[in-house]
Design a protein around this motif. Structure first.
Motif, PDB file in Angstrom:
ATOM      1  N   LYS A   1     -14.789 -26.281  19.530  1.00 46.82           N
ATOM      2  CA  LYS A   1     -14.366 -26.755  18.209  1.00 46.82           C
ATOM      3  C   LYS A   1     -15.551 -26.942  17.265  1.00 46.82           C
ATOM      4  O   LYS A   1     -15.506 -26.508  16.126  1.00 46.82           O
TER       5      LYS A   1
ATOM      6  N   TYR B   1      -6.436 -21.781  20.977  1.00 48.55           N
ATOM      7  CA  TYR B   1      -6.121 -20.537  20.278  1.00 48.55           C
ATOM      8  C   TYR B   1      -7.038 -20.419  19.064  1.00 48.55           C
ATOM      9  O   TYR B   1      -7.383 -21.422  18.427  1.00 48.55           O
ATOM     10  N   TYR B   2      -7.400 -19.178  18.730  1.00 51.04           N
ATOM     11  CA  TYR B   2      -8.219 -18.914  17.551  1.00 51.04           C
ATOM     12  C   TYR B   2      -7.553 -17.834  16.718  1.00 51.04           C
ATOM     13  O   TYR B   2      -7.125 -16.802  17.252  1.00 51.04           O
TER      14      TYR B   2
ATOM     15  N   TYR C   1      -9.350 -20.398  12.156  1.00 57.57           N
ATOM     16  CA  TYR C   1      -8.601 -21.568  12.606  1.00 57.57           C
ATOM     17  C   TYR C   1      -8.679 -21.695  14.123  1.00 57.57           C
ATOM     18  O   TYR C   1      -8.764 -20.683  14.837  1.00 57.57           O
ATOM     19  N   TYR C   2      -8.618 -22.949  14.608  1.00 56.05           N
ATOM     20  CA  TYR C   2      -8.405 -23.171  16.040  1.00 56.05           C
ATOM     21  C   TYR C   2      -7.277 -24.181  16.223  1.00 56.05           C
ATOM     22  O   TYR C   2      -6.996 -25.004  15.346  1.00 56.05           O
ATOM     23  N   SER C   3      -6.597 -24.093  17.386  1.00 52.56           N
ATOM     24  CA  SER C   3      -5.461 -24.958  17.670  1.00 52.56           C
ATOM     25  C   SER C   3      -5.280 -25.084  19.167  1.00 52.56           C
ATOM     26  O   SER C   3      -5.565 -24.143  19.920  1.00 52.56           O
TER      27      SER C   3
ATOM     28  N   PRO D   1      -7.070 -30.777   9.570  1.00 53.44           N
ATOM     29  CA  PRO D   1      -6.062 -29.970  10.270  1.00 53.44           C
ATOM     30  C   PRO D   1      -4.827 -29.733   9.405  1.00 53.44           C
ATOM     31  O   PRO D   1      -4.453 -30.567   8.575  1.00 53.44           O
TER      32      PRO D   1
ATOM     33  N   THR E   1      -0.526 -27.183  14.973  1.00 50.94           N
ATOM     34  CA  THR E   1      -1.545 -27.813  14.139  1.00 50.94           C
ATOM     35  C   THR E   1      -2.843 -27.048  14.277  1.00 50.94           C
ATOM     36  O   THR E   1      -3.361 -26.886  15.386  1.00 50.94           O
ATOM     37  N   TRP E   2      -3.378 -26.586  13.137  1.00 51.61           N
ATOM     38  CA  TRP E   2      -4.549 -25.719  13.137  1.00 51.61           C
ATOM     39  C   TRP E   2      -5.648 -26.336  12.278  1.00 51.61           C
ATOM     40  O   TRP E   2      -5.384 -26.854  11.193  1.00 51.61           O
ATOM     41  N   THR E   3      -6.876 -26.262  12.759  1.00 53.30           N
ATOM     42  CA  THR E   3      -8.027 -26.765  12.010  1.00 53.30           C
ATOM     43  C   THR E   3      -8.788 -25.594  11.399  1.00 53.30           C
ATOM     44  O   THR E   3      -9.271 -24.720  12.128  1.00 53.30           O
TER      45      THR E   3
ATOM     46  N   GLY F   1      -0.714 -24.312  18.780  1.00 51.00           N
ATOM     47  CA  GLY F   1      -0.095 -23.279  17.957  1.00 51.00           C
ATOM     48  C   GLY F   1       0.651 -23.818  16.758  1.00 51.00           C
ATOM     49  O   GLY F   1       1.180 -23.038  15.960  1.00 51.00           O
TER      50      GLY F   1
END
Length: 404
Positions: free
Chosen positions: A176, A108-109, A122-124, A43, A129-131, A127
Motif C-alpha cells: 500500500k 487488487y490493483y 488504485y488498490y483494494s 479511499p 473500497t479502493w484507494t 473490490g
C-alpha cells in the motif's frame, strides 16, 4: 589572553552548531522532497450499478483463487465472490480506460502502464473500497506501472512512462505504501514486461530485448539464435543490483546488428532499435529456477537470473508459436496443464489443452463449447477461461461451464 582562547573556541563552536542547525531543515526538506514519490487520496467506494454482470468487453481479469473474480471493462468492475453464481457491477470513477487489474497477496490493483495520461492507480482488499495512489519520479512526473511482484518477501513495483529515459523501482512492506528505491537508466517499456527475480544476494531485472537478422555466433551474453531457418537472433536485457538502488547492465546493449525494427524513443525524440523480442513467464519465478518462453517455441532458463540458456521446446509446443497464444504451465490435480490457441481456417482461433504428469509426456485435447480466442488463468482449484465477452470455468481443464 590565555583565558580568552577557550572563550573564543566556544563561540566558534556555538556558531558552527547554529549554522548546522539552520541547514538541517533545508537538508531534511530536500530529502523529504526526494522521498515524496508516492501520493494517496482518500479511499473511494465504487458504487454498485447493477446486481448482475454487464455485457461490456473485458479488458482484463483478476482472481484471488478463493471464489472472487473481478473483470475490468472501460466503465465497470464486474465482481463475483462465488465463482460466478452471482455477480455485481461497480462503476469506475474515471472516464479514462484502464487496461490492467491484478491480484497479489491480498490486494487488487487497477493500473495503467507506460501509455499513461496521469490518472490515479488504485488498490483494494475487497473490490469495493479502493484507494487512489500515484507513484512519481523525483522530478514529480507521474509513472505508469509495468509490473507488481513480491520478491524475497518484499513488494516491488516497476514503473515508468513513455516520455522518460528511466525505469523506477519502488518497494513496499504492505503493498500500500511505496518508497522509491532507485532507477535504471533505460527505456524498457518498449519491450515486454519487466520481471524482478532473486539473483545471488541481490536482484536481476529481466525483459525481452531486440530482434536482429544475420545471426552469427557471438560471445555476447544472452544473445541467441531464436529462429534457425531465418537466421534470426535476439537478446535478453538483464540488469543486476544488490540493493534495488544501483543497477548494472549485464546484457542487451545495442550493437552492430541488422535490427528487425526501429521505433521512436519519445524520451529523446530519436529512432532506436525496437525491443520487439518478447518473453513470457513459463513457471513461477523462484530462486534457482527462472524459466521463460518466447513466440518461437524456445525455452529460456537460468539459475541466477543473469546467464540464460535457450533450447527448443518439445515438438508438441512448436505448433503454437508466433501469432498463437499459450499459457504458462499450470499445476492442478497432481498434473500439469498448458492451454493453447490454434487456427481452424476462417472460423477463428480455438483452444486445446495439453496435460502431463511429468512435464515431458503431453496429451493434447481439443476443447469444445468454450469461447473462441479464449485466455485462461488459474484460480485455486479451478481454471477460468475468457475472451472479451464470455467467461467459463472448469475444474479439470476439459469440461467447462459458462458463468458470464
Amino acid at each position: 589572553m590565555k583565558a580568552g582562547k577557550p572563550a573564543t573556541l566556544v563561540r566558534y563552536l556555538i556558531m558552527a552548531v547554529l549554522i548546522v542547525a539552520a541547514a538541517l531543515p533545508g537538508l531534511a526538506a530536500a530529502e523529504e522532497r526526494d522521498q515524496e514519490t508516492m501520493e494517496t487520496s482518500q479511499p473511494i467506494i465504487f458504487p454498485v450499478k447493477f446486481k448482475r454482470a454487464t455485457g461490456d468487453p473485458m479488458n482484463n481479469v483478476a482472481t484471488d483463487g478463493k471464489g472472487t473474480i473481478i473483470t475490468l471493462s472501460d466503465k465497470f468492475l464486474n465482481i463475483t465472490r462465488d465463482y460466478g453464481k452471482t455477480w455485481e457491477a461497480r462503476r469506475l470513477p474515471s472516464s479514462e480506460p484502464y487496461f490492467e487489474i491484478d491480484y497479489l497477496d491480498g490486494l487488487y490493483y487497477i493500473t495503467n502502464d507506460y501509455r499513461y495520461s496521469g490518472e490515479p492507480h488504485y488498490y483494494s482488499s475487497d473490490g469495493a473500497t479502493w484507494t487512489p495512489f500515484y507513484l512519481k519520479a523525483p522530478d514529480g512526473k507521474k509513472l505508469g506501472i509495468n509490473n507488481i511482484q513480491k520478491v524475497n518477501g518484499k513488494w516491488i513495483a516497476v514503473t515508468t512512462n513513455e516520455k522518460l529515459d528511466s525505469l523506477h523501482i519502488f518497494t513496499s512492506k504492505d503493498g500500500k505504501e511505496w518508497t522509491r528505491a532507485g532507477a535504471l537508466t533505460d527505456i524498457l517499456w518498449s519491450g515486454s514486461k519487466v520481471y524482478i527475480v532473486p539473483s545471488g544476494k541481490g536482484y536481476a531485472a529481466i525483459a525481452g530485448g531486440h530482434r536482429y537478422f544475420n545471426y552469427k555466433k557471438t560471445t555476447l551474453s544472452n544473445n541467441f539464435l531464436t529462429e534457425p531457418k531465418g537466421g534470426e537472433g535476439a537478446d535478453l536485457i538483464v540488469y543486476t543490483s544488490q540493493d534495488l538502488k544501483e543497477w548494472t547492465l549485464r546484457s542487451g546493449a545495442e550493437g552492430n546488428f541488422r535490427y528487425n525494427w526501429y521505433t521512436l524513443n519519445q524520451a529523446i525524440g530519436e529512432r532506436v532499435p525496437a525491443r520487439d523480442y518478447h518473453i513470457y513467464e513459463e513457471e513461477p519465478l523462484e530462486k534457482g529456477n527462472i524459466r521463460f518462453y518466447d513466440v518461437y517455441s524456445n525455452q529460456l532458463s537460468s539459475k541466477d537470473g543473469i546467464t540464460f540458456t535457450l533450447k527448443k521446446a518439445q515438438p508438441i509446443f512448436q505448433k503454437y508459436s508466433l501469432g498463437d497464444y499459450r499459457t504458462p504451465i499450470f499445476k492442478a490435480n497432481n498434473q500439469y496443464y498448458v492451454f493453447a490457441q490454434f487456427w481452424n481456417g476462417p472460423g477463428g482461433q480455438h483452444t486445446r489443452v495439453l496435460i502431463s504428469k511429468d512435464k515431458t509426456n503431453w496429451k493434447e485435447t481439443a476443447l469444445k463449447n468454450v469461447p473462441r480466442n479464449m485466455y485462461v488463468i488459474q484460480s485455486g482449484k479451478y481454471f477460468i477461461g475468457y475472451n472479451e465477452t464470455e467467461m467459463v470455468i472448469s475444474s479439470d481443464g476439459l469440461t467447462w461451464k459458462k458463468i458470464k
